[in-house]
Design a protein around this motif. Structure first.
Motif, PDB file in Angstrom:
ATOM      1  N   GLN A 166     -17.196  30.638  12.124  1.00 53.66           N
ATOM      2  CA  GLN A 166     -17.132  31.658  11.067  1.00 53.66           C
ATOM      3  C   GLN A 166     -15.791  32.409  11.081  1.00 53.66           C
TER       4      GLN A 166
ATOM      5  N   LEU B 108     -34.559  47.246  -8.178  1.00 55.80           N
ATOM      6  CA  LEU B 108     -34.366  45.953  -7.529  1.00 55.80           C
ATOM      7  C   LEU B 108     -35.050  45.963  -6.163  1.00 55.80           C
TER       8      LEU B 108
ATOM      9  N   TYR C 180     -35.443  44.089  -3.374  1.00 57.46           N
ATOM     10  CA  TYR C 180     -35.023  42.991  -2.491  1.00 57.46           C
ATOM     11  C   TYR C 180     -35.076  43.406  -1.018  1.00 57.46           C
ATOM     12  N   SER C 181     -34.190  44.368  -0.657  1.00 58.14           N
ATOM     13  CA  SER C 181     -33.991  44.668   0.768  1.00 58.14           C
ATOM     14  C   SER C 181     -35.253  45.201   1.424  1.00 58.14           C
TER      15      SER C 181
ATOM     16  N   GLY D  59     -33.984  43.691   6.975  1.00 62.14           N
ATOM     17  CA  GLY D  59     -32.630  43.251   6.662  1.00 62.14           C
ATOM     18  C   GLY D  59     -32.413  42.926   5.199  1.00 62.14           C
ATOM     19  N   GLY D  60     -31.164  43.094   4.783  1.00 62.10           N
ATOM     20  CA  GLY D  60     -30.810  42.832   3.399  1.00 62.10           C
ATOM     21  C   GLY D  60     -29.924  41.610   3.234  1.00 62.10           C
ATOM     22  N   THR D  61     -29.077  41.373   4.229  1.00 59.13           N
ATOM     23  CA  THR D  61     -28.144  40.254   4.105  1.00 59.13           C
ATOM     24  C   THR D  61     -28.882  38.934   4.213  1.00 59.13           C
TER      25      THR D  61
ATOM     26  N   PHE E 204     -34.210  50.995   0.560  1.00 59.63           N
ATOM     27  CA  PHE E 204     -33.002  51.165  -0.274  1.00 59.63           C
ATOM     28  C   PHE E 204     -33.261  50.737  -1.722  1.00 59.63           C
TER      29      PHE E 204
ATOM     30  N   SER F 219     -33.066  51.487  -5.073  1.00 57.00           N
ATOM     31  CA  SER F 219     -32.446  52.528  -5.911  1.00 57.00           C
ATOM     32  C   SER F 219     -33.136  52.612  -7.257  1.00 57.00           C
TER      33      SER F 219
ATOM     34  N   PHE G 154     -21.094  46.006   1.734  1.00 59.25           N
ATOM     35  CA  PHE G 154     -22.244  45.332   2.374  1.00 59.25           C
ATOM     36  C   PHE G 154     -23.360  45.036   1.385  1.00 59.25           C
ATOM     37  N   GLY G 155     -23.398  45.773   0.272  1.00 58.99           N
ATOM     38  CA  GLY G 155     -24.500  45.595  -0.671  1.00 58.99           C
ATOM     39  C   GLY G 155     -24.304  44.364  -1.543  1.00 58.99           C
ATOM     40  N   HIS G 156     -25.402  43.853  -2.057  1.00 62.03           N
ATOM     41  CA  HIS G 156     -25.325  42.775  -3.044  1.00 62.03           C
ATOM     42  C   HIS G 156     -24.548  41.564  -2.545  1.00 62.03           C
TER      43      HIS G 156
ATOM     44  N   SER H 236     -22.943  40.817   1.421  1.00 58.60           N
ATOM     45  CA  SER H 236     -21.909  41.488   2.211  1.00 58.60           C
ATOM     46  C   SER H 236     -20.630  40.653   2.193  1.00 58.60           C
TER      47      SER H 236
ATOM     48  N   GLN I  47     -19.012  39.634   4.521  1.00 62.14           N
ATOM     49  CA  GLN I  47     -19.065  38.540   5.500  1.00 62.14           C
ATOM     50  C   GLN I  47     -19.707  37.293   4.888  1.00 62.14           C
TER      51      GLN I  47
ATOM     52  N   VAL J 159     -24.702  29.152  12.137  1.00 60.43           N
ATOM     53  CA  VAL J 159     -25.576  30.033  11.334  1.00 60.43           C
ATOM     54  C   VAL J 159     -25.839  29.415   9.972  1.00 60.43           C
TER      55      VAL J 159
HETATM   56  C1  LIG Z   1     -27.051  53.367  -1.583  1.00 56.67           C
HETATM   57  C2  LIG Z   1     -27.706  52.027  -1.453  1.00 56.67           C
HETATM   58  C3  LIG Z   1     -28.343  51.472  -2.530  1.00 56.67           C
HETATM   59  C4  LIG Z   1     -28.986  50.253  -2.409  1.00 56.67           C
HETATM   60  N1  LIG Z   1     -29.701  49.769  -3.461  1.00 56.67           N
HETATM   61  C5  LIG Z   1     -30.468  48.683  -3.277  1.00 56.67           C
HETATM   62  C6  LIG Z   1     -31.398  48.287  -4.271  1.00 56.67           C
HETATM   63  O1  LIG Z   1     -31.508  48.918  -5.327  1.00 56.67           O
HETATM   64  N2  LIG Z   1     -32.198  47.230  -4.034  1.00 56.67           N
HETATM   65  C7  LIG Z   1     -32.106  46.500  -2.879  1.00 56.67           C
HETATM   66  O2  LIG Z   1     -32.833  45.531  -2.738  1.00 56.67           O
HETATM   67  N3  LIG Z   1     -31.240  46.850  -1.906  1.00 56.67           N
HETATM   68  C8  LIG Z   1     -30.443  47.932  -2.068  1.00 56.67           C
HETATM   69  N4  LIG Z   1     -29.594  48.325  -1.072  1.00 56.67           N
HETATM   70  C9  LIG Z   1     -29.597  47.581   0.177  1.00 56.67           C
HETATM   71  C10 LIG Z   1     -28.390  46.714   0.396  1.00 56.67           C
HETATM   72  O3  LIG Z   1     -28.449  45.607  -0.479  1.00 56.67           O
HETATM   73  C11 LIG Z   1     -28.383  46.294   1.879  1.00 56.67           C
HETATM   74  O4  LIG Z   1     -27.968  47.422   2.619  1.00 56.67           O
HETATM   75  C12 LIG Z   1     -27.481  45.125   2.138  1.00 56.67           C
HETATM   76  O5  LIG Z   1     -28.009  43.951   1.586  1.00 56.67           O
HETATM   77  C13 LIG Z   1     -27.246  44.923   3.635  1.00 56.67           C
HETATM   78  O6  LIG Z   1     -28.460  44.842   4.328  1.00 56.67           O
HETATM   79  P1  LIG Z   1     -28.734  45.714   5.639  1.00 56.67           P
HETATM   80  O7  LIG Z   1     -28.334  47.093   5.332  1.00 56.67           O
HETATM   81  O8  LIG Z   1     -30.113  45.437   6.031  1.00 56.67           O
HETATM   82  O9  LIG Z   1     -27.721  45.136   6.708  1.00 56.67           O
HETATM   83  P2  LIG Z   1     -27.891  43.809   7.554  1.00 56.67           P
HETATM   84  O10 LIG Z   1     -28.376  42.730   6.685  1.00 56.67           O
HETATM   85  O11 LIG Z   1     -28.668  44.108   8.773  1.00 56.67           O
HETATM   86  O12 LIG Z   1     -26.407  43.503   7.940  1.00 56.67           O
HETATM   87  C14 LIG Z   1     -25.730  44.193   8.995  1.00 56.67           C
HETATM   88  C15 LIG Z   1     -24.348  43.593   9.198  1.00 56.67           C
HETATM   89  O13 LIG Z   1     -24.461  42.249   9.644  1.00 56.67           O
HETATM   90  C16 LIG Z   1     -23.632  41.413   8.886  1.00 56.67           C
HETATM   91  N5  LIG Z   1     -24.177  40.067   8.814  1.00 56.67           N
HETATM   92  C17 LIG Z   1     -25.407  39.691   8.415  1.00 56.67           C
HETATM   93  N6  LIG Z   1     -25.515  38.353   8.415  1.00 56.67           N
HETATM   94  C18 LIG Z   1     -24.323  37.857   8.809  1.00 56.67           C
HETATM   95  C19 LIG Z   1     -23.781  36.556   8.979  1.00 56.67           C
HETATM   96  N7  LIG Z   1     -24.489  35.470   8.730  1.00 56.67           N
HETATM   97  N8  LIG Z   1     -22.501  36.463   9.398  1.00 56.67           N
HETATM   98  C20 LIG Z   1     -21.754  37.564   9.630  1.00 56.67           C
HETATM   99  N9  LIG Z   1     -22.203  38.799   9.501  1.00 56.67           N
HETATM  100  C21 LIG Z   1     -23.470  38.957   9.075  1.00 56.67           C
HETATM  101  C22 LIG Z   1     -23.589  42.077   7.534  1.00 56.67           C
HETATM  102  O14 LIG Z   1     -22.447  41.650   6.795  1.00 56.67           O
HETATM  103  C23 LIG Z   1     -23.541  43.532   7.914  1.00 56.67           C
HETATM  104  O15 LIG Z   1     -22.208  43.877   8.175  1.00 56.67           O
HETATM  105  C24 LIG Z   1     -28.927  49.545  -1.188  1.00 56.67           C
HETATM  106  C25 LIG Z   1     -28.249  50.097  -0.101  1.00 56.67           C
HETATM  107  C26 LIG Z   1     -27.652  51.335  -0.218  1.00 56.67           C
HETATM  108  C27 LIG Z   1     -26.996  51.924   0.977  1.00 56.67           C
END
Ligand SMILES: Cc1cc2nc3c(=O)[nH]c(=O)nc-3n(C[C@H](O)[C@H](O)[C@H](O)COP(=O)(O)OP(=O)(O)OC[C@H]3O[C@@H](n4cnc5c(N)ncnc54)[C@H](O)[C@@H]3O)c2cc1C
Lengths: 379, 391
Positions: A276, B126, B128-129, B133-135, B159, B161, B367-369, B371, B373, B391
């Motif tokens: 990666q 939306l 999703y998250s 985890g969201g990613t 999260f 919104s 990181f949203g929508h 990330s 990465q 991965v």
């Molecule tokens: C203000 C706000 C509004 C939001 N609105 C919405 C919404 O309306 N609907 C919704 O569904 N979600 C929403 N989100 C959620 C947002 O989509 C998630 O925060 C985002 O998808 C990241 O998920 P997580 O926070 O769980 O981080 P994680 O998924 O836990 O990720 C943590 C870190 O690990 C990294 N990572 C993960 N996998 C890998 C990989 N394979 N390789 C390298 N690095 C990796 C990520 O890039 C990140 O840096 C919102 C978030 C915020 C803060």
């Protein structure tokens, strides 16, 4: 609005790429460099035969009046093929002559350029290396129907084989900035001219050209004497954007070489391209070089449309100068040891594009133009 | 290459500008500020109906779904001018949920949702998250269990919104835990007033609101499912990719810079700060990089318009733009210095104290929508054809 290439543009790009892949192999590039030949006359002739030295120039001189974007794309391919020919200095001077020269100058020069029989160069930079016209101080004194030039120009591209050199000089002694500037065509065999070769990192040769009371007839002045400021600015803008095209073309090639290397080279039992950390470097490389390409293309389009493109050109150059070498450095890191070895081809692109990013104005100087154009000025 | 707009496009842009000038009044702005996080006020409702009447929402959609097959460029111009004017339109729904429904919904769903989305009567949050985890979205745990006529949903989203005001949630759930993770997912279009749904606010650093949404034996009819059972991942990712591009996102990335530039040219303090050559250099650098964000957006648009599915270009846009925003918060904060930390409510704060809010929230876009990465993974693997790693 369609930022992608249209059919004609894509056709020209494909033709140029196919031609240079065949006619400008790395063996030729290496030969020209190692034997200090400066350029390959046979490749130059073939390029002329395809009509490419006439792109955007009027039909009456043998040119092909197509949009400027075509010329940019040709230069992109010239960069990609690191073609050892003096197309950049020749075309920049020819375009300037076409824009600002007298009918007689055009007739006597352009057909010969287009047929590949005349190589041109141009001389702007002096000791400071700045892109601001105030740095142009080469003295030119009107004596009867002659201009007498004294001083030194630096970093003159393609000078050694050029028949004529378009010199930017200061013909009014007390003038400042864009005022009192003249552009004059100097035969390179004029009395009082001497030059010192400046070998470069790109493996090509620039010259330091000294003028010791060189007498040039006033009829060789482009446009009006003392009134060449605007033409000089336009010359530099043309030079800069075509330089960006070459940087972008060479950079694309170098990053593509890196991506395929990453697929083949193995470490710890897997292709390094599956790590990666390497993938993310590659993702950055393509994003940066694409960004440079988009900025360059937008500027080319503006020029094609006859719109002012000062800020687009400066933005493209400022970005190219920093991001393309950064992408290529990542490419070197991914290749590691082999990237340092002369025998391996990557270095041919690396050295050239890096040197091109050090010419025709630094990113700092070009951002000065951007700042001015967006209206933030010293208070 | 053509980086210009045709005359018809310019005329259209002018029409929108005139509309905005007439309709975005001081009272409207006051209402928007007042109603933040509380839903739509009467002036906003009225405006959305007016916009619907103009036929601007979803104008590039097919005619049978309320669009008029208009040029995507005009759609882009519409979005650009509206986001620039900071009109609280639910553009996210128009570029993501509506196309997903048009592509995969039943006839009834299309007839029901699309016109109501256009009129602003329906808005989707939306879903999703999840806390896990969201990613790695496909690992989601919220379960939907099939019964005779319905599905029963249990689980939690986070999260989410706009859940406090949305009429519906676009909900991703697991419908088959035994299949590989991408193949057991389904999407439901669930009314927020369905019994068993609880919304709890989560307050963000910039003073905004998002929510946790709990699902407790929530019964929904089978007809609320979007597309086929277990197809949800593919329906969702296609729309998600679309939602990563476009005028709305582009403007989110560059608006801070544009506002700062305006400040630097027109505010006496801004002009004073620009006396520093290094500050001017940094601003010029940001300008160049903002153009790249704009051009990447136009490139994706050009590709989509030609019918090309961009293999990596949207991901590049989604890396460059958000990172540009983060960088611009850094650079601008070092140009404004102590003024950049002044929060809303202090007289000395430039731009009503919006700078520090942007500073603390900028990373939501990286990181949203998707990330940065995983976006880079996508560029490398889909765009550059590099081999998939461990991965
Ligand atoms: C203000 C706000 C509004 C939001 N609105 C919405 C919404 O309306 N609907 C919704 O569904 N979600 C929403 N989100 C959620 C947002 O989509 C998630 O925060 C985002 O998808 C990241 O998920 P997580 O926070 O769980 O981080 P994680 O998924 O836990 O990720 C943590 C870190 O690990 C990294 N990572 C993960 N996998 C890998 C990989 N394979 N390789 C390298 N690095 C990796 C990520 O890039 C990140 O840096 C919102 C978030 C915020 C803060």
């Amino acid at each position: 609005m369609d930022t992608l290439l249209n059919e004609d543009e894509a056709l020209l790009r494909d033709q140029a790429r196919a031609f240079l892949t065949k006619e400008s192999p790395t063996a030729l590039v290496r030969e020209v460099e190692s034997e200090n030949k400066d350029y390959d006359p046979s490749l130059w002739k073939k390029t002329a035969e395809l009509g490419w030295l006439g792109i955007t120039l009027p039909e009456e001189y043998g040119g092909t009046p197509v949009p400027f974007s075509h010329l940019g794309l040709l230069f992109e391919e010239m960069g990609r093929g690191i073609a050892p020919i003096p197309i950049h200095p020749t075309m920049v001077a020819a375009l300037t002559i076409n824009k600002s020269g007298t009918e007689q100058q055009k007739q006597s020069i352009l057909p010969a350029v287009i047929s590949g029989d005349k190589i041109l160069s141009w001389a702007w930079f002096e000791r400071g290396g700045d892109i601001d016209l105030s740095s142009v101080q080469l003295e030119a004194i009107v004596e009867g129907d002659h201009l007498v030039l004294s001083g030194t120009k630096l970093f003159v591209d393609g000078y050694h084989h050029a028949d004529q050199c378009l010199v930017v000089c200061r013909s009014l002694a007390d003038s400042e900035g864009n005022e009192g500037i003249s552009l004059v065509l100097v035969d390179t065999n004029s009395k009082g001219l001497s030059s010192d070769r400046l070998p470069t990192m790109a493996g090509d040769i620039q010259d330091a050209v000294s003028f010791d009371s060189v007498r040039v007839p006033l009829s060789n002045v482009l446009g009006e004497v003392h009134n060449g400021g605007a033409a000089a600015v336009s010359l530099l803008e043309t030079a800069v954007i075509l330089n960006c095209s070459m940087i972008v073309g060479a950079s694309h090639k170098a990053i593509e070489m890196t991506f395929s290397y990453a697929k083949d080279r193995e470490a710890f039992g897997q292709p390094i391209g599956s790590f990666q950390a390497i993938q993310h470097m590659c993702a950055n490389m393509v994003t940066w070089v694409d960004g440079a390409t988009m900025l360059t293309h937008e500027a080319l389009w503006k020029i094609s449309e006859g719109l002012p493109a000062t800020i687009e050109i400066a933005s493209a150059k400022a970005f190219c100068n920093e991001r393309c070498p950064a992408a290529l450095r990542e490419g070197n890191q991914i290749h590691a040891g082999i990237a340092q070895i002369k025998e391996y081809d990557l270095q041919l692109w690396y050295r050239r594009s890096a040197a091109w990013c050090m010419r025709l104005g630094t990113s700092i100087q070009h951002r000065r133009i951007v700042a001015r154009e967006i209206g933030i000025v010293p208070s | 290459m053509d980086f210009g707009y045709h005359e018809e496009n310019e005329i259209f842009r002018q029409k929108i500008k005139d509309f905005l000038k007439e309709n975005i009044t001081r009272e409207f702005r006051a209402e928007v500020r007042e109603m933040q996080g509380k839903g739509m006020g009467p002036l906003t409702k009225e405006l959305i109906l007016k916009i619907g009447d103009m036929g601007w929402i979803g104008m590039s959609w097919p005619e049978e779904y309320g669009g008029r097959n208009a040029d995507r460029i005009d759609q882009y111009i519409f979005e650009e001018e509206f986001v620039r004017a900071r009109v609280p339109l639910n553009i996210g729904n128009f570029i993501e949920q509506a196309p997903a429904i048009m592509a995969s919904g039943s006839e009834e769903q299309k007839k029901y949702f699309i016109p109501r989305l256009v009129r602003g009567e329906i808005t989707f949050a939306l879903g999703y998250s999840e806390p896990s985890g969201g990613t790695d979205l496909a690992s989601l745990k919220t379960r939907a269990v099939e019964g005779h006529n319905d599905y029963v949903i249990n689980g939690q989203k986070t999260f989410t919104s706009g859940a406090e005001t949305a009429s519906h949630i676009y909900l991703m759930t697991r419908t088959d835990p035994d299949k590989p993770k991408h193949e057991g997912i389904s999407i439901f279009l669930v009314p927020m007033d369905t019994p068993g749904i609880t919304v709890r606010p989560q307050w963000t650093l910039s003073g905004g609101r998002t929510n946790e949404v709990f699902f407790d034996d929530v019964k929904v009819p089978k007809t609320t499912m979007l597309g086929n059972k277990n197809d949800g991942w593919y329906i969702g990712s296609k729309a998600l990719n679309l939602g990563r591009a476009g005028a709305m996102r582009y403007y989110t990335y560059v608006s801070l810079f544009e506002e700062t530039l305006y400040f630097a040219r027109s505010n006496p303090l801004g002009v004073e700060l620009m006396a520093d050559e290094i500050a001017r250099d940094k601003m010029a650098e940001l300008y160049c990089e903002a153009q790249v964000a704009r051009l990447f957006t136009l490139r994706s648009l050009s590709m989509v318009r030609r019918g090309i599915a961009p293999p990596y270009e949207i991901s590049s846009e989604k890396v460059w733009g958000p990172e540009f925003l983060v960088k611009s918060t850094e650079v601008i904060s070092q140009i404004l210095g102590p003024y950049n930390q002044l929060w809303e409510g202090s007289d000395l704060a430039p731009h009503r104290g919006s700078f520090p809010k942007r500073y603390v929230s900028a990373m939501v876009s990286t990181f949203g929508h998707g990330s940065t990465q995983v976006m880079r993974d996508a560029i490398a693997r889909r765009g550059l054809d590099l081999p998939r790693g461990p991965v």
